[in-house]
Design a protein around this motif. Structure first.
Motif, PDB file in Angstrom:
ATOM      1  N   ALA A  14      -7.732   9.733  -5.056  1.00 22.53           N
ATOM      2  CA  ALA A  14      -7.352   9.367  -6.418  1.00 22.53           C
ATOM      3  C   ALA A  14      -5.843   9.110  -6.496  1.00 22.53           C
ATOM      4  CB  ALA A  14      -7.758  10.461  -7.390  1.00 22.53           C
ATOM      5  N   PHE A  15      -5.059   9.929  -5.826  1.00 25.11           N
ATOM      6  CA  PHE A  15      -3.607   9.727  -5.815  1.00 25.11           C
ATOM      7  C   PHE A  15      -3.245   8.426  -5.114  1.00 25.11           C
ATOM      8  CE2 PHE A  15       0.603  10.334  -3.924  1.00 25.11           C
ATOM      9  CZ  PHE A  15       1.336  10.565  -5.073  1.00 25.11           C
TER      10      PHE A  15
ATOM     11  N   ILE B 163      -1.548   2.681  -5.430  1.00 23.59           N
ATOM     12  CA  ILE B 163      -1.847   1.261  -5.213  1.00 23.59           C
ATOM     13  C   ILE B 163      -1.954   0.531  -6.544  1.00 23.59           C
ATOM     14  CG2 ILE B 163      -3.622  -0.322  -4.363  1.00 23.59           C
ATOM     15  CD1 ILE B 163      -4.075   1.686  -2.081  1.00 23.59           C
ATOM     16  N   PHE B 164      -2.585   1.153  -7.536  1.00 24.88           N
ATOM     17  CA  PHE B 164      -2.714   0.548  -8.860  1.00 24.88           C
ATOM     18  C   PHE B 164      -1.345   0.326  -9.500  1.00 24.88           C
ATOM     19  CE2 PHE B 164      -3.145   1.093 -13.483  1.00 24.88           C
ATOM     20  CZ  PHE B 164      -3.953   0.008 -13.755  1.00 24.88           C
ATOM     21  N   LEU B 165      -0.486   1.336  -9.422  1.00 21.61           N
ATOM     22  CA  LEU B 165       0.853   1.192 -10.006  1.00 21.61           C
ATOM     23  C   LEU B 165       1.675   0.142  -9.262  1.00 21.61           C
ATOM     24  CD1 LEU B 165       1.761   4.895 -10.823  1.00 21.61           C
ATOM     25  CD2 LEU B 165       1.135   3.083 -12.416  1.00 21.61           C
TER      26      LEU B 165
ATOM     27  N   ALA C 255       0.456  -2.497  -7.827  1.00 26.55           N
ATOM     28  CA  ALA C 255      -0.077  -3.791  -8.263  1.00 26.55           C
ATOM     29  C   ALA C 255       0.425  -4.136  -9.666  1.00 26.55           C
ATOM     30  CB  ALA C 255      -1.607  -3.762  -8.235  1.00 26.55           C
ATOM     31  N   MET C 256       0.483  -3.162 -10.550  1.00 26.07           N
ATOM     32  CA  MET C 256       0.967  -3.409 -11.908  1.00 26.07           C
ATOM     33  C   MET C 256       2.449  -3.781 -11.902  1.00 26.07           C
ATOM     34  SD  MET C 256      -1.405  -3.264 -14.089  1.00 26.07           S
ATOM     35  CE  MET C 256      -2.527  -3.951 -12.903  1.00 26.07           C
ATOM     36  N   LEU C 257       3.247  -3.099 -11.089  1.00 26.27           N
ATOM     37  CA  LEU C 257       4.669  -3.436 -11.012  1.00 26.27           C
ATOM     38  C   LEU C 257       4.872  -4.825 -10.411  1.00 26.27           C
ATOM     39  CD1 LEU C 257       6.273  -0.052  -9.910  1.00 26.27           C
ATOM     40  CD2 LEU C 257       6.509  -1.196 -12.108  1.00 26.27           C
ATOM     41  N   THR C 258       4.050  -5.174  -9.424  1.00 26.46           N
ATOM     42  CA  THR C 258       4.140  -6.512  -8.843  1.00 26.46           C
ATOM     43  C   THR C 258       3.767  -7.566  -9.879  1.00 26.46           C
ATOM     44  OG1 THR C 258       3.602  -5.620  -6.673  1.00 26.46           O
ATOM     45  CG2 THR C 258       3.295  -7.984  -6.982  1.00 26.46           C
ATOM     46  N   ALA C 259       2.709  -7.308 -10.626  1.00 27.51           N
ATOM     47  CA  ALA C 259       2.294  -8.263 -11.661  1.00 27.51           C
ATOM     48  C   ALA C 259       3.377  -8.398 -12.733  1.00 27.51           C
ATOM     49  CB  ALA C 259       0.977  -7.822 -12.284  1.00 27.51           C
ATOM     50  N   ALA C 260       3.975  -7.271 -13.127  1.00 27.56           N
ATOM     51  CA  ALA C 260       5.041  -7.324 -14.132  1.00 27.56           C
ATOM     52  C   ALA C 260       6.243  -8.108 -13.604  1.00 27.56           C
ATOM     53  CB  ALA C 260       5.462  -5.912 -14.521  1.00 27.56           C
ATOM     54  N   PHE C 261       6.580  -7.909 -12.341  1.00 30.75           N
ATOM     55  CA  PHE C 261       7.690  -8.667 -11.755  1.00 30.75           C
ATOM     56  C   PHE C 261       7.375 -10.157 -11.741  1.00 30.75           C
ATOM     57  CE2 PHE C 261       9.409 -10.780  -7.988  1.00 30.75           C
ATOM     58  CZ  PHE C 261      10.762 -10.695  -8.275  1.00 30.75           C
ATOM     59  N   LEU C 262       6.150 -10.507 -11.362  1.00 27.56           N
ATOM     60  CA  LEU C 262       5.793 -11.924 -11.318  1.00 27.56           C
ATOM     61  C   LEU C 262       5.815 -12.543 -12.716  1.00 27.56           C
ATOM     62  CD1 LEU C 262       2.932 -11.913  -8.662  1.00 27.56           C
ATOM     63  CD2 LEU C 262       5.268 -12.758  -8.411  1.00 27.56           C
TER      64      LEU C 262
END
Length: 94
Positions: free
Chosen positions: A31-32, A37-39, A41-48
């Motif tokens: 779970a950790f 990995i989820f965070l 991906a979210m930071l990468t999406a926000a950067f893009l």
């Protein structure tokens, strides 16, 4: 005879307890890892998204500057060379 069964029962209980503990530890670790990995991906999406917005804003500013034109006396002035009666002259092509 009851002592032997009691010792046998304690062995299975502690073994089962360790198995449950190990399974829970593995689930928590997974779970950790999933959260990391989820965070990421979210930071990468926000950067893009931010990079896309910056590119659009930069393109809009560039287009606005091209359509509006530069103010007089700026570095973007064009020099026009013409041949006059006394030779070549250079004027600002405004």
């Amino acid at each position: 005879m009851t002592d032997a069964r009691q010792a046998n029962t304690d062995f299975f209980a502690s073994k089962a307890g360790r198995i449950v503990r190990d399974v829970l530890a593995a689930l928590i670790a997974l779970a950790f890892l999933g959260l990391v990995i989820f965070l990421a991906a979210m930071l990468t999406a926000a950067f893009l998204v931010l990079a896309g917005i910056a590119l659009l804003a930069g393109g809009a500013y560039w287009l606005w500057r091209k359509l509006r034109g530069s103010p007089r006396g700026s570095e973007d002035d064009v020099l026009v060379a013409t041949r006059g009666p006394d030779g070549w002259t250079v004027d600002l092509g405004r």
